[in-house]
Write a protein that holds these residues in place. Structure first.
Motif, PDB file in Angstrom:
ATOM      1  N   GLU A   1       0.842  -1.194   0.000  1.00 24.20           N
ATOM      2  CA  GLU A   1       0.000   0.000   0.000  1.00 24.20           C
ATOM      3  C   GLU A   1       0.872   1.237   0.000  1.00 24.20           C
ATOM      4  N   ILE A   2       0.431   2.248  -0.729  1.00 31.88           N
ATOM      5  CA  ILE A   2       1.130   3.528  -0.763  1.00 31.88           C
ATOM      6  C   ILE A   2       0.115   4.575  -0.336  1.00 31.88           C
ATOM      7  N   PRO A   3       0.308   5.192   0.853  1.00 30.07           N
ATOM      8  CA  PRO A   3      -0.709   6.073   1.395  1.00 30.07           C
ATOM      9  C   PRO A   3      -0.907   7.389   0.640  1.00 30.07           C
ATOM     10  N   GLY A   4       0.066   7.833  -0.095  1.00 33.54           N
ATOM     11  CA  GLY A   4      -0.063   9.109  -0.815  1.00 33.54           C
ATOM     12  C   GLY A   4       0.809   9.097  -2.045  1.00 33.54           C
ATOM     13  N   GLU A   5       1.431  10.219  -2.331  1.00 33.69           N
ATOM     14  CA  GLU A   5       2.312  10.313  -3.487  1.00 33.69           C
ATOM     15  C   GLU A   5       3.578   9.493  -3.232  1.00 33.69           C
ATOM     16  N   SER A   6       4.175   8.993  -4.307  1.00 32.23           N
ATOM     17  CA  SER A   6       5.362   8.163  -4.153  1.00 32.23           C
ATOM     18  C   SER A   6       6.279   8.308  -5.350  1.00 32.23           C
ATOM     19  N   ASN A   7       7.585   8.255  -5.086  1.00 32.66           N
ATOM     20  CA  ASN A   7       8.567   8.363  -6.171  1.00 32.66           C
ATOM     21  C   ASN A   7       8.808   7.029  -6.881  1.00 32.66           C
ATOM     22  N   ILE A   8       7.995   6.007  -6.568  1.00 38.39           N
ATOM     23  CA  ILE A   8       8.145   4.720  -7.262  1.00 38.39           C
ATOM     24  C   ILE A   8       7.012   4.451  -8.256  1.00 38.39           C
ATOM     25  N   ILE A   9       6.018   5.324  -8.295  1.00 30.93           N
ATOM     26  CA  ILE A   9       4.830   5.072  -9.131  1.00 30.93           C
ATOM     27  C   ILE A   9       4.965   5.754 -10.492  1.00 30.93           C
ATOM     28  N   PHE A  10       4.622   4.977 -11.522  1.00 24.32           N
ATOM     29  CA  PHE A  10       4.563   5.465 -12.900  1.00 24.32           C
ATOM     30  C   PHE A  10       3.173   5.137 -13.438  1.00 24.32           C
ATOM     31  N   PHE A  11       2.670   5.985 -14.325  1.00 27.58           N
ATOM     32  CA  PHE A  11       1.379   5.724 -14.947  1.00 27.58           C
ATOM     33  C   PHE A  11       1.614   5.098 -16.314  1.00 27.58           C
ATOM     34  N   LYS A  12       1.128   3.866 -16.468  1.00 28.62           N
ATOM     35  CA  LYS A  12       1.243   3.145 -17.737  1.00 28.62           C
ATOM     36  C   LYS A  12       0.166   3.661 -18.677  1.00 28.62           C
ATOM     37  N   LYS A  13       0.590   4.100 -19.874  1.00 28.58           N
ATOM     38  CA  LYS A  13      -0.340   4.616 -20.878  1.00 28.58           C
ATOM     39  C   LYS A  13       0.001   3.992 -22.219  1.00 28.58           C
ATOM     40  N   THR A  14      -1.001   3.850 -23.090  1.00 30.22           N
ATOM     41  CA  THR A  14      -0.685   3.356 -24.433  1.00 30.22           C
ATOM     42  C   THR A  14       0.195   4.390 -25.118  1.00 30.22           C
ATOM     43  N   PHE A  15       1.128   3.903 -25.939  1.00 33.59           N
ATOM     44  CA  PHE A  15       2.094   4.807 -26.565  1.00 33.59           C
ATOM     45  C   PHE A  15       1.401   5.795 -27.493  1.00 33.59           C
ATOM     46  N   THR A  16       0.567   5.270 -28.365  1.00 35.34           N
ATOM     47  CA  THR A  16      -0.285   6.125 -29.200  1.00 35.34           C
ATOM     48  C   THR A  16      -1.649   5.452 -29.279  1.00 35.34           C
ATOM     49  N   SER A  17      -2.628   6.170 -29.734  1.00 38.64           N
ATOM     50  CA  SER A  17      -3.981   5.606 -29.799  1.00 38.64           C
ATOM     51  C   SER A  17      -4.067   4.437 -30.772  1.00 38.64           C
ATOM     52  N   CYS A  18      -3.167   4.377 -31.756  1.00 36.80           N
ATOM     53  CA  CYS A  18      -3.217   3.272 -32.725  1.00 36.80           C
ATOM     54  C   CYS A  18      -2.186   2.185 -32.405  1.00 36.80           C
ATOM     55  N   SER A  19      -1.530   2.263 -31.256  1.00 37.16           N
ATOM     56  CA  SER A  19      -0.536   1.262 -30.864  1.00 37.16           C
ATOM     57  C   SER A  19      -0.875   0.745 -29.476  1.00 37.16           C
ATOM     58  N   SER A  20      -1.711  -0.290 -29.415  1.00 37.75           N
ATOM     59  CA  SER A  20      -2.184  -0.778 -28.116  1.00 37.75           C
ATOM     60  C   SER A  20      -1.219  -1.765 -27.447  1.00 37.75           C
ATOM     61  N   THR A  21      -0.167  -2.194 -28.143  1.00 36.43           N
ATOM     62  CA  THR A  21       0.778  -3.144 -27.535  1.00 36.43           C
ATOM     63  C   THR A  21       2.066  -2.467 -27.068  1.00 36.43           C
ATOM     64  N   ALA A  22       2.210  -1.190 -27.349  1.00 37.36           N
ATOM     65  CA  ALA A  22       3.374  -0.442 -26.885  1.00 37.36           C
ATOM     66  C   ALA A  22       2.904   0.606 -25.876  1.00 37.36           C
ATOM     67  N   PHE A  23       3.780   0.884 -24.904  1.00 35.73           N
ATOM     68  CA  PHE A  23       3.392   1.762 -23.806  1.00 35.73           C
ATOM     69  C   PHE A  23       4.450   2.826 -23.547  1.00 35.73           C
ATOM     70  N   LYS A  24       4.023   3.825 -22.785  1.00 33.02           N
ATOM     71  CA  LYS A  24       4.955   4.797 -22.223  1.00 33.02           C
ATOM     72  C   LYS A  24       4.591   4.908 -20.751  1.00 33.02           C
ATOM     73  N   PHE A  25       5.572   5.291 -19.929  1.00 31.74           N
ATOM     74  CA  PHE A  25       5.388   5.316 -18.488  1.00 31.74           C
ATOM     75  C   PHE A  25       5.696   6.711 -17.956  1.00 31.74           C
ATOM     76  N   GLU A  26       4.633   7.380 -17.475  1.00 30.66           N
ATOM     77  CA  GLU A  26       4.771   8.747 -16.973  1.00 30.66           C
ATOM     78  C   GLU A  26       5.045   8.725 -15.472  1.00 30.66           C
ATOM     79  N   TYR A  27       6.038   9.496 -15.055  1.00 29.66           N
ATOM     80  CA  TYR A  27       6.384   9.584 -13.645  1.00 29.66           C
ATOM     81  C   TYR A  27       5.256  10.287 -12.891  1.00 29.66           C
ATOM     82  N   SER A  28       4.774   9.672 -11.826  1.00 25.01           N
ATOM     83  CA  SER A  28       3.583  10.182 -11.136  1.00 25.01           C
ATOM     84  C   SER A  28       3.798  11.530 -10.451  1.00 25.01           C
ATOM     85  N   LEU A  29       5.019  11.860 -10.064  1.00 21.43           N
ATOM     86  CA  LEU A  29       5.255  13.107  -9.340  1.00 21.43           C
ATOM     87  C   LEU A  29       5.607  14.281 -10.246  1.00 21.43           C
ATOM     88  N   GLU A  30       5.873  14.016 -11.528  1.00 19.88           N
ATOM     89  CA  GLU A  30       6.173  15.108 -12.455  1.00 19.88           C
ATOM     90  C   GLU A  30       5.504  14.814 -13.788  1.00 19.88           C
TER      91      GLU A  30
END
Length: 196
Positions: free
Chosen positions: A128-157
């Motif tokens: 469990e992570i009670p609030g913001e954390s420097n270990i969390i990334f948001f997984k997002k599809t790389f582009t709308s037409c590429s559902s098997t590739a991803f990019k990972f956005e840093y949650s704090l920036e």
């Protein structure tokens, strides 16, 4: 009706109202992240190289890896910890860990000399992570037409993504700012089974 009876009825109505007006469990959910499941994968870049972590050198880079090296898995078999979220629009919250010589290391980001650095520290990813954390990334599809590739956005920036940067013969793992409405191939990653 006597005054004391009237006061009792009013206070009873207040109690009933407080009881009936309590928030639902869904409204009580806080911003805490709870680990939901774990995937075991390797991370590939657009050049089909695998991300390899070398804690002894304080380094994580994408490298050409033989099938035999991949099976041994030294520093390249990642556990991707998926967390439940109350804000799904930001992306799927994930944390990364990897085993190297019977020790577990987790990915985090730290500010050093005015820039954000990707590090792997010895330890376990929390359930469990009670609030913001420097270990969390948001997984997002790389582009709308590429559902098997991803990019990972840093949650704090917001706008900062995992990417690689060429340094000599290395393709080092970094955090990189993505200019608005641009596509940056250095941020494109695939999550593959160990056998792929």
């Amino acid at each position: 009706m006597e005054k004391s009876q009237l006061e009792n009825i009013c206070s009873l109505k207040e109690i009933k109202c407080e009881y009936l007006c309590l928030p639902t469990p869904a409204e009580l959910e806080c911003d805490a992240l709870c680990k939901e499941k774990i995937l075991h994968r390797v991370l590939r870049n657009i050049n089909s190289q695998l991300l390899v972590v070398r804690p002894d050198l304080n380094l994580a880079a994408f490298e050409d890896v033989t099938d035999q090296e991949m099976q041994s898995g030294k520093g390249m078999h990642f556990s991707i910890h998926i967390y439940k979220t109350t804000t799904p629009l930001a992306g799927l919250p994930v944390a990364f860990s990897v085993q190297v010589e019977n020790k577990s290391y987790y990915m985090c980001c730290e500010r050093e000399g005015g820039e954000m650095i990707v590090r792997f520290k010895e330890g376990e990813v929390p359930k469990e992570i009670p609030g913001e954390s420097n270990i969390i990334f948001f997984k997002k599809t790389f582009t709308s037409c590429s559902s098997t590739a991803f990019k990972f956005e840093y949650s704090l920036e917001r706008g900062m993504f995992l990417a690689f940067q060429e340094e000599g013969y290395l393709r080092k793992l970094i955090l990189k700012k993505l200019p608005k409405d641009e596509v940056d191939e250095t941020m494109k990653m695939s999550l593959c089974n160990f056998s792929q």
